[in-house]
Design a protein around this motif. Structure first.
Motif, PDB file in Angstrom:
ATOM      1  N   ALA A   1      46.244  -5.042  74.180  1.00 47.60           N
ATOM      2  CA  ALA A   1      45.560  -6.249  74.650  1.00 47.60           C
ATOM      3  C   ALA A   1      44.802  -6.926  73.514  1.00 47.60           C
ATOM      4  O   ALA A   1      44.606  -8.144  73.531  1.00 47.60           O
ATOM      5  CB  ALA A   1      44.591  -5.891  75.780  1.00 47.60           C
ATOM      6  N   ALA A   2      44.388  -6.155  72.499  1.00 46.53           N
ATOM      7  CA  ALA A   2      43.609  -6.714  71.386  1.00 46.53           C
ATOM      8  C   ALA A   2      44.485  -7.277  70.279  1.00 46.53           C
ATOM      9  O   ALA A   2      43.976  -7.918  69.356  1.00 46.53           O
ATOM     10  CB  ALA A   2      42.683  -5.641  70.805  1.00 46.53           C
ATOM     11  N   GLY A   3      45.787  -7.044  70.328  1.00 49.20           N
ATOM     12  CA  GLY A   3      46.680  -7.529  69.273  1.00 49.20           C
ATOM     13  C   GLY A   3      48.009  -6.816  69.331  1.00 49.20           C
ATOM     14  O   GLY A   3      48.223  -5.929  70.169  1.00 49.20           O
ATOM     15  N   PRO A   4      48.953  -7.190  68.465  1.00 44.92           N
ATOM     16  CA  PRO A   4      50.284  -6.580  68.501  1.00 44.92           C
ATOM     17  C   PRO A   4      50.234  -5.093  68.182  1.00 44.92           C
ATOM     18  O   PRO A   4      49.357  -4.618  67.459  1.00 44.92           O
ATOM     19  CB  PRO A   4      51.051  -7.352  67.418  1.00 44.92           C
ATOM     20  N   GLY A   5      51.194  -4.360  68.724  1.00 44.39           N
ATOM     21  CA  GLY A   5      51.250  -2.928  68.472  1.00 44.39           C
ATOM     22  C   GLY A   5      52.563  -2.325  68.901  1.00 44.39           C
ATOM     23  O   GLY A   5      53.400  -2.981  69.533  1.00 44.39           O
TER      24      GLY A   5
END
Length: 381
Positions: free
Chosen positions: A203-207
């Protein structure tokens, strides 16, 4: 269905199938047969064995495997496929657990003088039931493998495994070979829990997330905000500092070591790898920690509950930077209680926890922390 008075073997199985000692012995047999099964968290194997025992019991009482028992077998087979356990290793563990359970029941039946004919009939019925369960598990395992192979997710999962294992592979979406990522490791093996963690971490960034070596792992560009306080909700996650994908493998190895140390200390929630450096290093040298405990804490009695309180209080005192009130709040006691226990510990051991006026103050404090940590672990064990 009520067990008939003449069916002595079935009664024996029902009486002993839920025995924790039997369950743990069957778990050890299953893990000893397959390295890949043994690599999974022990609770995962325990869940599997418990389902096997309960499924056999239910099928014996109902005259055969019902829809619920077969559905449970399918879920187990599907879970193992998602965890990356090959079907051969999966079946090795299953058959080892079944063989141990049957041997135990036959030995117990003979001890209780159950007629051989009744024992043979019971073992034959168990074989019929476990054969049906194996067919369902294998079918579900293969169907899940095929579904995973046809999806882009499996390709991403394969990329994640290769990077964490140090293989030289081209880095593709959703990762950027020039960007830096945190390696996050855990002991979570339940696919449903892993899916929830993936949603939170990405949710905080790509992964890139998936089950590697049977446990949830991730490469994420940014970490979510940590929960405040020492007791953090959720399973223990260890996050390494950000590095490029080609440099991830050493972080994965360090993260796994830190995870074992943190789990042994009862930690939960997201933890930075650097914050666990001392715990990880000391956990790797238990013999040296034992020597420190013997040298610094020889005045403590492992059989005395009050001495354990003294050690736990001293450890909390050091963990909170020698601040009385913070240690008291963590222990839920009055500050004067902390002062009294620290004083009694000094009287019993003959040495202060810290000596700012002396030389090597940092090393002395670290030695006390390590000795207390090891003494408590050995006393609990």
């Amino acid at each position: 269905m009520e067990v008939g008075t003449g069916d002595r073997f079935l009664r024996l199985l029902i009486e002993h199938g839920g025995d924790p000692v039997v369950l743990e012995a069957t778990v050890r047999a299953a893990r000893g047969r397959s390295d890949l099964v043994a690599a999974l968290p022990e609770e995962e194997t325990r869940r599997h064995v418990r389902a096997l025992v309960q499924g056999v019991l239910a099928a014996l009482e109902d005259g055969g495997p019902g829809a619920g028992v077969l559905a449970a077998a399918e879920r187990l087979g599907s879970d193992r496929a998602r965890q990356g356990v090959p079907v051969a290793a999966f079946l090795d563990g299953f058959q080892a657990g079944r063989a141990h359970l049957v041997r135990m029941l036959v030995a117990e039946g003979r001890r209780l003088e159950v007629p051989d004919a009744v024992l043979l009939d019971g073992v034959t019925r168990i074989d019929e039931i476990t054969t049906a369960l194996v067919h369902r598990m294998v079918h579900a395992h293969r169907v899940t493998e095929l579904e995973m192979a046809r999806t882009a997710r499996e390709a991403r999962g394969q990329l994640l495994r290769q990077l964490l294992h140090g293989e030289a592979v081209p880095v593709g979406a959703p990762l950027d070979a020039a960007a830096a990522y945190h390696c996050v490791v855990s002991d979570v093996s339940d696919p449903a829990v892993a899916a929830r963690l993936e949603a939170e971490l990405t949710a905080a960034g790509p992964g890139l997330c998936g089950l590697v070596d049977g446990r949830f792992a991730a490469l994420v560009a940014r970490l979510p905000e940590p929960a405040p306080g020492p007791a953090r909700p959720g399973p223990l996650l260890v996050a390494a500092p950000p590095v490029r994908p080609a440099e991830i493998a050493p972080m994965y190895g360090l993260g796994r070591r830190a995870l074992r140390a943190g789990a042994g200390a009862g930690l939960t929630g997201m933890r930075e790898l650097a914050d666990l450096a001392l715990l990880t290093a000391t956990e790797a040298e238990p013999e040296l920690g034992g020597l420190l405990a013997a040298a610094l804490l020889s005045g403590l009695d492992r059989d005395d509950p009050f001495h354990r309180e003294l050690a736990e209080t001293a450890l909390a005192y050091l963990d909170h930077g020698g601040r009385i009130e913070q240690a008291a709040a963590a222990l839920h006691v009055h500050g004067n209680t902390v002062k009294y226990r620290i004083r009694r510990l000094r009287e019993l051991t003959g040495g202060p926890l810290s000596d700012p006026a002396g030389g090597a103050a940092v090393a002395r404090t670290a030695h006390w922390w390590w000795a207390l940590h090891r003494w408590i672990a050995e006393t609990t064990g």
